[in-house]
Design a protein around this motif. Structure first.
Motif, PDB file in Angstrom:
ATOM      1  N   PHE A   1      79.820  24.174  93.565  1.00  0.00           N
ATOM      2  CA  PHE A   1      81.263  23.991  93.478  1.00  0.00           C
ATOM      3  C   PHE A   1      81.826  24.992  92.471  1.00  0.00           C
ATOM      4  O   PHE A   1      81.151  25.383  91.538  1.00  0.00           O
ATOM      5  CB  PHE A   1      81.596  22.565  93.029  1.00  0.00           C
ATOM      6  CG  PHE A   1      81.136  21.529  94.005  1.00  0.00           C
ATOM      7  CD1 PHE A   1      81.978  21.084  95.005  1.00  0.00           C
ATOM      8  CD2 PHE A   1      79.859  21.004  93.942  1.00  0.00           C
ATOM      9  CE1 PHE A   1      81.555  20.138  95.923  1.00  0.00           C
ATOM     10  CE2 PHE A   1      79.420  20.050  94.851  1.00  0.00           C
ATOM     11  CZ  PHE A   1      80.280  19.619  95.836  1.00  0.00           C
TER      12      PHE A   1
ATOM     13  N   SER B 227      85.098  26.137  89.818  1.00  0.00           N
ATOM     14  CA  SER B 227      86.214  25.663  89.003  1.00  0.00           C
ATOM     15  C   SER B 227      86.626  26.797  88.075  1.00  0.00           C
ATOM     16  O   SER B 227      86.043  27.882  88.121  1.00  0.00           O
ATOM     17  CB  SER B 227      85.808  24.427  88.192  1.00  0.00           C
ATOM     18  OG  SER B 227      84.900  24.787  87.178  1.00  0.00           O
TER      19      SER B 227
ATOM     20  N   GLU C  18      80.860  28.237  88.359  1.00  0.00           N
ATOM     21  CA  GLU C  18      80.211  27.496  89.428  1.00  0.00           C
ATOM     22  C   GLU C  18      79.228  26.492  88.850  1.00  0.00           C
ATOM     23  O   GLU C  18      78.657  26.716  87.787  1.00  0.00           O
ATOM     24  CB  GLU C  18      79.483  28.452  90.373  1.00  0.00           C
ATOM     25  CG  GLU C  18      80.420  29.315  91.175  1.00  0.00           C
ATOM     26  CD  GLU C  18      79.720  30.050  92.306  1.00  0.00           C
ATOM     27  OE1 GLU C  18      78.480  30.012  92.406  1.00  0.00           O
ATOM     28  OE2 GLU C  18      80.437  30.668  93.107  1.00  0.00           O
TER      29      GLU C  18
ATOM     30  N   HIS D 188      87.249  18.914  93.925  1.00  0.00           N
ATOM     31  CA  HIS D 188      86.303  20.012  93.745  1.00  0.00           C
ATOM     32  C   HIS D 188      86.417  20.961  94.928  1.00  0.00           C
ATOM     33  O   HIS D 188      86.638  20.539  96.053  1.00  0.00           O
ATOM     34  CB  HIS D 188      84.873  19.488  93.664  1.00  0.00           C
ATOM     35  CG  HIS D 188      84.670  18.451  92.608  1.00  0.00           C
ATOM     36  ND1 HIS D 188      84.629  18.759  91.277  1.00  0.00           N
ATOM     37  CD2 HIS D 188      84.530  17.111  92.689  1.00  0.00           C
ATOM     38  CE1 HIS D 188      84.450  17.653  90.579  1.00  0.00           C
ATOM     39  NE2 HIS D 188      84.393  16.628  91.426  1.00  0.00           N
ATOM     40  N   ARG D 189      86.240  22.226  94.652  1.00  0.00           N
ATOM     41  CA  ARG D 189      86.261  23.231  95.722  1.00  0.00           C
ATOM     42  C   ARG D 189      84.839  23.747  95.906  1.00  0.00           C
ATOM     43  O   ARG D 189      84.205  24.188  94.954  1.00  0.00           O
ATOM     44  CB  ARG D 189      87.183  24.380  95.348  1.00  0.00           C
ATOM     45  CG  ARG D 189      87.261  25.454  96.433  1.00  0.00           C
ATOM     46  CD  ARG D 189      88.251  26.534  96.070  1.00  0.00           C
ATOM     47  NE  ARG D 189      89.579  25.989  95.901  1.00  0.00           N
ATOM     48  CZ  ARG D 189      90.522  25.972  96.839  1.00  0.00           C
ATOM     49  NH1 ARG D 189      90.261  26.468  98.024  1.00  0.00           N
ATOM     50  NH2 ARG D 189      91.710  25.489  96.587  1.00  0.00           N
ATOM     51  N   LEU D 190      84.373  23.662  97.142  1.00  0.00           N
ATOM     52  CA  LEU D 190      83.042  24.183  97.446  1.00  0.00           C
ATOM     53  C   LEU D 190      83.035  25.696  97.313  1.00  0.00           C
ATOM     54  O   LEU D 190      83.999  26.379  97.680  1.00  0.00           O
ATOM     55  CB  LEU D 190      82.644  23.832  98.875  1.00  0.00           C
ATOM     56  CG  LEU D 190      82.107  22.441  99.121  1.00  0.00           C
ATOM     57  CD1 LEU D 190      82.062  22.169 100.613  1.00  0.00           C
ATOM     58  CD2 LEU D 190      80.754  22.258  98.499  1.00  0.00           C
TER      59      LEU D 190
END
Length: 72
Positions: free
Chosen positions: A26, A28, A32, A53-55
């Motif tokens: 993920f 941020s 990572e 959360h962004r993959l």
């Protein structure tokens, strides 16, 4: 909440293989990170997936393939 492509309701019966679960990444502002609390290919606590959360691109592509393959 799980967001997916428009018109495609998320299915919660897809099993994520242990090796994929261990390498999911993920992104941020801080960089990572992988999931915490993964032991022997099993997610032991859900706290590391709670929130927004962004993959990472590679993980998103792998999950996409898994979901598409399981729908066939």
């Amino acid at each position: 909440m799980l967001l997916g492509p428009p018109g495609a309701p998320p299915a919660f019966d897809t099993v994520v293989p242990p090796d994929l679960l261990e390498r999911l990444t993920f992104t941020s502002r801080r960089g990572e990170r992988t999931l915490k609390y993964v032991e022997e290919g099993r997610l032991m606590r859900s706290v590391s997936v709670q929130g927004i959360h962004r993959l990472a691109a590679g993980s998103a592509a792998e999950l996409r393939e898994l979901v598409l393959d399981s729908g066939r």
